[in-house]
Design a protein around this motif. Structure first.
Motif, PDB file in Angstrom:
ATOM      1  N   ASN A  76      17.285  12.342  74.594  1.00 22.28           N
ATOM      2  CA  ASN A  76      16.852  10.938  74.488  1.00 22.28           C
ATOM      3  C   ASN A  76      15.357  10.805  74.193  1.00 22.28           C
ATOM      4  O   ASN A  76      14.765   9.751  74.450  1.00 22.28           O
ATOM      5  CB  ASN A  76      17.183  10.195  75.783  1.00 22.28           C
ATOM      6  CG  ASN A  76      18.664   9.942  75.932  1.00 22.28           C
ATOM      7  OD1 ASN A  76      19.206   9.016  75.357  1.00 22.28           O
ATOM      8  ND2 ASN A  76      19.314  10.794  76.711  1.00 22.28           N
ATOM      9  N   ASN A 103      13.854  10.257  71.541  1.00 22.44           N
ATOM     10  CA  ASN A 103      13.564   9.174  70.600  1.00 22.44           C
ATOM     11  C   ASN A 103      14.362   7.907  70.890  1.00 22.44           C
ATOM     12  O   ASN A 103      14.441   7.010  70.038  1.00 22.44           O
ATOM     13  CB  ASN A 103      13.845   9.638  69.162  1.00 22.44           C
ATOM     14  CG  ASN A 103      12.942  10.775  68.737  1.00 22.44           C
ATOM     15  OD1 ASN A 103      11.742  10.734  68.970  1.00 22.44           O
ATOM     16  ND2 ASN A 103      13.517  11.805  68.131  1.00 22.44           N
ATOM     17  N   THR A 104      14.931   7.810  72.074  1.00 23.98           N
ATOM     18  CA  THR A 104      15.695   6.616  72.451  1.00 23.98           C
ATOM     19  C   THR A 104      14.750   5.540  72.963  1.00 23.98           C
ATOM     20  O   THR A 104      13.957   5.790  73.878  1.00 23.98           O
ATOM     21  CB  THR A 104      16.733   6.957  73.540  1.00 23.98           C
ATOM     22  OG1 THR A 104      17.614   7.964  73.046  1.00 23.98           O
ATOM     23  CG2 THR A 104      17.539   5.721  73.906  1.00 23.98           C
ATOM     24  N   GLU A 105      14.837   4.344  72.375  1.00 23.85           N
ATOM     25  CA  GLU A 105      13.961   3.249  72.786  1.00 23.85           C
ATOM     26  C   GLU A 105      14.193   2.879  74.249  1.00 23.85           C
ATOM     27  O   GLU A 105      15.327   2.684  74.681  1.00 23.85           O
ATOM     28  CB  GLU A 105      14.206   2.021  71.910  1.00 23.85           C
ATOM     29  CG  GLU A 105      13.318   0.841  72.256  1.00 23.85           C
ATOM     30  CD  GLU A 105      13.677  -0.420  71.485  1.00 23.85           C
ATOM     31  OE1 GLU A 105      12.976  -1.435  71.662  1.00 23.85           O
ATOM     32  OE2 GLU A 105      14.660  -0.381  70.718  1.00 23.85           O
ATOM     33  N   PHE A 159      13.867   4.660  76.890  1.00 21.12           N
ATOM     34  CA  PHE A 159      14.289   5.718  77.808  1.00 21.12           C
ATOM     35  C   PHE A 159      13.111   6.207  78.645  1.00 21.12           C
ATOM     36  O   PHE A 159      12.000   6.382  78.152  1.00 21.12           O
ATOM     37  CB  PHE A 159      14.887   6.896  77.031  1.00 21.12           C
ATOM     38  CG  PHE A 159      15.305   8.047  77.895  1.00 21.12           C
ATOM     39  CD1 PHE A 159      16.485   7.993  78.630  1.00 21.12           C
ATOM     40  CD2 PHE A 159      14.509   9.184  78.001  1.00 21.12           C
ATOM     41  CE1 PHE A 159      16.869   9.057  79.442  1.00 21.12           C
ATOM     42  CE2 PHE A 159      14.885  10.251  78.805  1.00 21.12           C
ATOM     43  CZ  PHE A 159      16.070  10.182  79.528  1.00 21.12           C
ATOM     44  N   ASP A 216      20.146   4.876  83.964  1.00 25.52           N
ATOM     45  CA  ASP A 216      20.301   4.369  82.599  1.00 25.52           C
ATOM     46  C   ASP A 216      20.356   2.844  82.578  1.00 25.52           C
ATOM     47  O   ASP A 216      19.853   2.215  81.637  1.00 25.52           O
ATOM     48  CB  ASP A 216      21.567   4.954  81.963  1.00 25.52           C
ATOM     49  CG  ASP A 216      21.459   6.471  81.789  1.00 25.52           C
ATOM     50  OD1 ASP A 216      20.319   6.948  81.609  1.00 25.52           O
ATOM     51  OD2 ASP A 216      22.490   7.160  81.844  1.00 25.52           O
ATOM     52  N   GLU A 228      17.736   0.179  80.636  1.00 31.76           N
ATOM     53  CA  GLU A 228      18.157  -0.940  79.776  1.00 31.76           C
ATOM     54  C   GLU A 228      17.584  -2.255  80.296  1.00 31.76           C
ATOM     55  O   GLU A 228      17.140  -3.106  79.511  1.00 31.76           O
ATOM     56  CB  GLU A 228      19.683  -1.004  79.732  1.00 31.76           C
ATOM     57  CG  GLU A 228      20.242  -2.116  78.873  1.00 31.76           C
ATOM     58  CD  GLU A 228      19.883  -1.992  77.405  1.00 31.76           C
ATOM     59  OE1 GLU A 228      19.994  -3.001  76.680  1.00 31.76           O
ATOM     60  OE2 GLU A 228      19.470  -0.883  76.982  1.00 31.76           O
TER      61      GLU A 228
END
Length: 510
Positions: free
Chosen positions: A31, A33-35, A37, A205, A209
């Motif tokens: 993750n 590059n997960t926005e 995270f 997680d 979010e």
């Protein structure tokens, strides 16, 4: 003493704990590059030693450690940096929207340029000067064309400003929908988190979010966030459910609670406009946990102090304060209307004192069809458009006299004309309006630049704490891998010890 097989259990715990750390490291890398995270870590804890403190404990020199366990998996995040970021993000959203609106206004006004209203009025003034000396049909036609260009420029600028106001209103509507959507998403995430935390689990997680949604919301309106326990038996590091309150420009709580974690209620925004599309108030409908609308609270537009994109859009579009419309675009439209009214009155007054080519008195030169929207409806009278001989050039009826044309030109440069004030002419008043607009636009650009730097700096600090560093994760991977290999070797050693006891002890002499 502890069990003969205790060494195997210690090694097993080490293996499973290091394995969970490796899996968490892999989750971080996946993750990277997960926005939104936030990197996670496993909190290692020593398991209880042997023997425990009790009356019947064996008498041995000391307690023997029983290994390690993964106490919890938590996000690495600093709530103080989150609060800083959201505060700066609200300022950035406000000044970015303000600068964008002023940039559009500057493009519409198009000053200074060859196509701007100032240059168009200059050309009309020059045509009147030329007409005073050359009274032929060509000079009269040029004067009509230059006057028409002035009227059409007023019309174009006014129509363009109103069109941009419509765009601002549409953007306000889109922003309102985005605010309402984010509030609903955060409230739904609160419900999911509230269902999970009481069982001792930590929904990292879902936290990510929710924080991502809160960050987005902070750019639209200024907010304060607090957290309440979900009840039950939550983990010590459980964050709880978020309560979100509108904050004023100083960051203090207002009376408007967008999301109430304790009751499960949330609010949905509606924008109240008057008949001229100025914002009168913001209405907040309260929705209970069952989805039913229970009440509506209202905030007058002038009292809406929550800095962010919505406030900037409201101020640019126009809002009601003390019964009057204020804002960048309404103010500019009012200035243009005022200028068009005074230009029309001044030139018509002078034109009426002259004599046209047919020997008749001067008629209305400019006409305004809609007094409330003078800039949008100003035009050259149809009679003069059809017959340029109706321009009253002469002051006394002589064919060689052009004093009235000069008087009309002078009226455009004369100070104290109409209601402009003693120190202002038509030209200088317009220049003052443009100068004031430029100052506001420059200030908005400067504040936008400052807000961008501050927000980016806080975000960089936050990312240094919460973002995934691939170099660090690779280092951790090697560290946990070596620990895992060592634990496996420890298990092999204990196994060899047990093999010696089970298979080789007591065989001597057989």
């Amino acid at each position: 003493m502890s069990s003969t097989f205790n060494g195997l259990e210690v090694a097993r715990r080490a293996l499973t704990t290091q394995q969970s750390a490796l899996y968490t490291t892999g989750h971080n890398i996946a993750n990277a590059n997960t926005e939104g995270f936030t990197r996670q870590r496993v909190n290692f804890e020593q398991t209880g030693p042997y023997p425990p403190a009790s009356r019947n404990r064996p008498q041995i020199p000391g307690q023997v450690g029983s290994g390690v366990q993964a106490g919890s998996i938590e996000r690495v995040r600093d709530q103080f940096l989150d609060k800083q970021y959201r505060s700066e993000n609200a300022k950035f959203g406000y000044y970015d929207s303000k600068a964008s609106a002023m940039e559009q206004m500057e493009s519409i006004m198009n000053e200074p340029s060859e196509q701007g209203l100032s240059k168009t009025m200059d050309r009309f003034w020059q045509s009147l000067q030329d007409l005073a000396t050359n009274k032929d049909e060509g000079s009269r036609s040029v004067t009509v064309q230059r006057a028409t260009a002035v009227a059409e420029t007023f019309n174009y600028v006014s129509d363009s400003l109103n069109s941009e106001r419509s765009n601002l209103q549409e953007e306000m509507n889109v922003t309102k929908k985005e605010i309402n959507s984010l509030v609903r998403q955060i409230n739904n995430l609160n419900k999911q988190i509230g269902d999970i935390e009481p069982h001792g689990l930590v929904p990292n997680d879902l936290y990510d979010e929710r924080d991502r949604c809160i960050d987005k919301l902070s750019g639209l309106v200024n907010i304060n966030v607090s957290y309440e326990s979900s009840g039950g038996q939550p983990n010590a590091i459980a964050q709880g459910k978020a309560t979100i309150t509108l904050a004023d420009a100083q960051g203090k709580d207002t009376d408007t609670v967008l999301i109430d974690a304790s009751s499960g209620e949330y609010k949905q925004m509606e924008i109240g406009l008057d008949d001229k599309q100025n914002v009168e108030q913001f209405n907040f409908k309260t929705i209970d946990k069952d989805g039913n609308e229970t009440s509506t609270d209202s905030i007058a537009a002038a009292d809406f102090s929550s800095q962010g994109k919505m406030k900037a859009l409201m101020e640019s579009n126009g809002y009601i304060d003390g019964g009057e419309a204020v804002g960048e675009y309404p103010d500019m439209l009012d200035e243009l209307n005022f200028l068009a009214e005074n230009l029309t009155a001044a030139l018509n007054e002078v034109h009426a004192q002259g004599v046209d080519a047919n020997g008749g008195p001067g008629q209305e030169f400019f006409v305004i069809d809609d007094p409330e929207n003078a800039a949008a409806s100003i035009k050259v009278s149809e009679a003069i458009q059809e017959d340029s001989d109706l321009i009253a050039v002469s002051a006394n009826g002589d064919s060689g006299n052009g004093e009235n044309a000069l008087a009309m030109a002078e009226a455009m440069r004369k100070k104290g004309v109409g209601e402009l004030g003693e120190g202002s002419s038509i030209q200088s008043y317009y220049e003052g309006v443009i100068g004031e607009m430029a100052v506001v636009a420059q200030e908005a650009d400067r504040m936008q630049s400052n807000a961008t730097v501050l927000r980016d700096q806080v975000d960089a600090n936050r990312q240094s704490v919460s973002a995934v560093s691939l170099d660090e994760e690779m280092t951790n991977m090697i560290k946990f891998q070596h620990a895992y290999n060592a634990a496996a070797r420890n298990m092999t050693t204990v196994d060899e010890m047990l093999d010696r006891i089970i298979n080789n002890m007591g065989l001597v002499g057989r």
